[in-house]
Design a protein around this motif. Structure first.
Motif, short mmCIF file in Angstrom:
data_model
loop_
_atom_site.label_atom_id
_atom_site.label_comp_id
_atom_site.label_asym_id
_atom_site.label_seq_id
_atom_site.Cartn_x
_atom_site.Cartn_y
_atom_site.Cartn_z
N MET A 1 0.81 -1.17 -0.12
CA MET A 1 -0.08 -0.07 -0.09
C MET A 1 0.87 1.36 0.04
N GLU A 2 0.54 2.04 -1.03
CA GLU A 2 1.46 3.57 -1.01
C GLU A 2 0.49 4.55 -0.14
N PHE A 3 0.96 5.07 0.67
CA PHE A 3 0.57 5.95 1.26
C PHE A 3 0.83 7.55 0.97
N ARG A 4 0.00 8.54 0.77
CA ARG A 4 0.32 9.80 0.37
C ARG A 4 0.87 10.45 1.48
N LEU A 5 1.71 11.50 1.11
CA LEU A 5 2.18 12.47 2.00
C LEU A 5 1.31 13.06 2.99
N GLU A 6 0.21 13.31 2.74
CA GLU A 6 -1.08 13.61 3.46
C GLU A 6 -1.33 12.88 4.58
N ASP A 7 -1.53 11.75 3.94
CA ASP A 7 -1.69 10.36 5.09
C ASP A 7 -0.45 10.41 6.30
N VAL A 8 0.48 10.65 5.83
CA VAL A 8 1.75 10.50 6.57
C VAL A 8 1.79 11.52 7.64
N LEU A 9 1.76 12.93 7.08
CA LEU A 9 1.42 14.07 8.06
C LEU A 9 0.58 13.96 8.90
N HIS A 10 -0.82 13.69 8.44
CA HIS A 10 -1.75 13.42 9.52
C HIS A 10 -1.34 12.42 10.60
N SER A 11 -0.72 11.37 10.33
CA SER A 11 -0.16 10.40 11.16
C SER A 11 0.91 10.97 12.13
N ILE A 12 1.99 12.03 11.85
CA ILE A 12 2.92 12.33 12.66
C ILE A 12 2.64 13.53 13.17
N ARG A 13 1.61 14.46 12.48
CA ARG A 13 1.48 15.78 13.14
C ARG A 13 0.18 16.22 12.91
N PRO A 14 -0.91 15.31 13.83
CA PRO A 14 -2.37 15.27 13.55
C PRO A 14 -2.94 16.68 13.48
N LYS A 15 -2.56 17.51 14.24
CA LYS A 15 -2.98 18.88 14.26
C LYS A 15 -2.21 20.10 13.69
N ALA A 16 -1.33 19.62 13.05
CA ALA A 16 -0.54 20.73 12.35
C ALA A 16 -1.27 21.31 11.14
N ALA A 17 -0.68 22.65 10.79
CA ALA A 17 -1.42 23.29 9.59
C ALA A 17 -0.25 23.24 8.40
N TRP A 18 -0.69 22.74 7.47
CA TRP A 18 0.15 22.42 6.21
C TRP A 18 -0.79 22.31 5.04
N CYS A 19 -0.09 22.48 4.06
CA CYS A 19 -0.71 22.32 2.58
C CYS A 19 0.28 21.58 1.59
N VAL A 20 -0.31 20.47 1.03
CA VAL A 20 0.44 19.71 -0.18
C VAL A 20 0.09 20.25 -1.42
N ARG A 21 0.82 20.21 -2.41
CA ARG A 21 0.36 20.68 -3.78
C ARG A 21 1.11 19.51 -4.70
N ASN A 22 0.09 19.17 -5.80
CA ASN A 22 0.74 18.18 -6.58
C ASN A 22 1.35 16.66 -5.92
N GLY A 23 0.85 16.70 -4.62
CA GLY A 23 1.17 15.43 -4.05
C GLY A 23 2.39 15.40 -3.30
N LYS A 24 3.27 16.38 -3.76
CA LYS A 24 4.67 16.16 -3.18
C LYS A 24 5.20 17.69 -2.72
N GLU A 25 4.69 18.55 -2.85
CA GLU A 25 5.35 19.92 -2.57
C GLU A 25 4.53 20.25 -1.16
N LEU A 26 5.47 20.25 -0.12
CA LEU A 26 4.75 20.49 1.20
C LEU A 26 5.09 22.17 1.64
N GLU A 27 3.99 22.58 2.04
CA GLU A 27 4.16 24.07 2.55
C GLU A 27 3.61 24.06 3.98
N TRP A 28 4.56 24.29 4.64
CA TRP A 28 4.44 24.07 6.15
C TRP A 28 3.87 25.44 6.72
N ARG A 29 2.80 25.46 7.23
CA ARG A 29 1.83 26.80 7.84
C ARG A 29 1.92 26.66 9.37
N ASP A 30 2.38 25.73 10.03
CA ASP A 30 2.04 25.71 11.47
C ASP A 30 3.15 26.64 12.13
#
Length: 102
Positions: A1-30
């Motif tokens: 099973m391949e997990f999306r970056l969004e899935d991983v971020l939810h699991s390691i920083r569940p309440k953080a604010a961030w945005c992922v573009r094109n499934g790869k580009e992470l913009e950290w907003r927290d």
């Protein structure tokens, strides 16, 4: 099973604010939590994959368990013993794996 970056971020920083573009580009907003490192993201991905593998028996059981309708009929017809026999057969076919010892 391949997990999306969004899935991983939810699991390691569940309440953080961030945005992922094109499934790869992470913009950290927290402003309160630090952005995870690539190593943390990879470790989070590995944990999600391990959990997915460990939970395979649950997915297999779910497909074979008696339906809700069968359960209701068993309750109404006072035939719980037959229902339990079916459930046990599924559990025996797809046993819960032993927890790894540490």
């Amino acid at each position: 099973m391949e997990f999306r970056l969004e899935d991983v971020l939810h699991s390691i920083r569940p309440k953080a604010a961030w945005c992922v573009r094109n499934g790869k580009e992470l913009e950290w907003r927290d402003k309160e939590q630090i952005e995870p490192t690539e190593e943390e993201i990879e470790e989070g991905r590995k944990k999600l994959e391990a959990k997915w593998v460990a939970d395979e028996y649950k997915r297999l059981r779910r497909k074979k368990y008696p339906s809700i309708e069968e359960c209701v009929h068993a309750i109404l017809d006072d035939n719980l013993e037959a229902l339990q026999v079916k459930r046990k057969a599924v559990k025996d076919k797809y046993p819960k794996p032993e927890a790894p010892s540490e």
